[in-house]
Design a protein around this motif. Structure first.
Motif, PDB file in Angstrom:
ATOM      1  N   ARG A  98      36.009  22.206 -51.667  1.00  0.00           N
ATOM      2  CA  ARG A  98      37.187  22.707 -50.946  1.00  0.00           C
ATOM      3  C   ARG A  98      37.812  21.523 -50.224  1.00  0.00           C
ATOM      4  O   ARG A  98      37.094  20.698 -49.645  1.00  0.00           O
ATOM      5  N   TYR A 152      42.453  24.226 -50.256  1.00  0.00           N
ATOM      6  CA  TYR A 152      42.320  24.595 -51.660  1.00  0.00           C
ATOM      7  C   TYR A 152      40.846  24.765 -52.023  1.00  0.00           C
ATOM      8  O   TYR A 152      40.001  24.016 -51.553  1.00  0.00           O
ATOM      9  N   ARG A 153      40.585  25.711 -52.886  1.00  0.00           N
ATOM     10  CA  ARG A 153      39.242  25.908 -53.445  1.00  0.00           C
ATOM     11  C   ARG A 153      39.310  25.531 -54.923  1.00  0.00           C
ATOM     12  O   ARG A 153      40.142  26.055 -55.669  1.00  0.00           O
ATOM     13  N   PHE A 154      38.440  24.634 -55.344  1.00  0.00           N
ATOM     14  CA  PHE A 154      38.363  24.168 -56.729  1.00  0.00           C
ATOM     15  C   PHE A 154      37.105  24.772 -57.336  1.00  0.00           C
ATOM     16  O   PHE A 154      36.007  24.569 -56.826  1.00  0.00           O
ATOM     17  N   VAL A 209      42.238  26.317 -59.236  1.00  0.00           N
ATOM     18  CA  VAL A 209      42.535  25.961 -57.851  1.00  0.00           C
ATOM     19  C   VAL A 209      43.237  27.148 -57.222  1.00  0.00           C
ATOM     20  O   VAL A 209      44.184  27.693 -57.796  1.00  0.00           O
ATOM     21  N   SER A 243      44.609  28.849 -53.293  1.00  0.00           N
ATOM     22  CA  SER A 243      44.841  28.749 -51.853  1.00  0.00           C
ATOM     23  C   SER A 243      45.670  29.963 -51.449  1.00  0.00           C
ATOM     24  O   SER A 243      45.991  30.812 -52.290  1.00  0.00           O
ATOM     25  N   GLU A 302      47.835  29.976 -57.157  1.00  0.00           N
ATOM     26  CA  GLU A 302      46.676  29.646 -57.990  1.00  0.00           C
ATOM     27  C   GLU A 302      47.163  28.857 -59.198  1.00  0.00           C
ATOM     28  O   GLU A 302      48.255  29.080 -59.703  1.00  0.00           O
ATOM     29  N   TYR A 304      52.874  27.996 -57.200  1.00  0.00           N
ATOM     30  CA  TYR A 304      52.935  26.669 -56.571  1.00  0.00           C
ATOM     31  C   TYR A 304      54.213  25.952 -56.980  1.00  0.00           C
ATOM     32  O   TYR A 304      54.518  25.868 -58.175  1.00  0.00           O
ATOM     33  N   GLN A 348      53.749  20.644 -54.714  1.00  0.00           N
ATOM     34  CA  GLN A 348      52.383  21.074 -54.406  1.00  0.00           C
ATOM     35  C   GLN A 348      51.469  20.854 -55.614  1.00  0.00           C
ATOM     36  O   GLN A 348      50.318  20.448 -55.466  1.00  0.00           O
ATOM     37  N   ILE A 380      47.999  18.721 -55.753  1.00  0.00           N
ATOM     38  CA  ILE A 380      46.751  19.267 -56.290  1.00  0.00           C
ATOM     39  C   ILE A 380      46.215  18.372 -57.400  1.00  0.00           C
ATOM     40  O   ILE A 380      45.014  18.068 -57.449  1.00  0.00           O
TER      41      ILE A 380
END
Length: 79
Positions: free
Chosen positions: A7, A11-13, A27, A29, A33, A50, A54, A58
């Motif tokens: 993270r 963002y969570r990967f 990804v 948030s 996505e 996104y 952005q 990412i």
């Protein structure tokens, strides 16, 4: 199952188990996505909400963590 690799910056990967064989990362948030291919090149596969700036940010995060992401993929899917 969706193992989180890391993270950063909100963002969570992560990976989605048994989704498909081509190496990629998801990804997510609060803003949206996306899915990026990792091989043969880092490339946007899908985007949900996104904006382009952005997505560039990412992608830069993916480039910074590329070795961690590909290593985690190999470790998770070859077990």
């Amino acid at each position: 199952m969706s193992p989180t690799v890391f993270r950063k910056a909100g963002y969570r990967f992560f990976f989605i188990s048994r989704e498909e064989e081509r190496m990629h990362v998801h990804v997510v948030s609060a803003d949206g996505e996306a899915k990026f291919w990792l091989k043969p090149n880092i490339e946007l596969a899908r985007n949900y909400r996104y904006p382009v700036p952005q997505l560039r940010y990412i992608k830069a995060l993916i480039e910074e963590q590329y070795d961690e992401l590909t290593g985690a993929w190999r470790g998770y899917f070859r077990r």
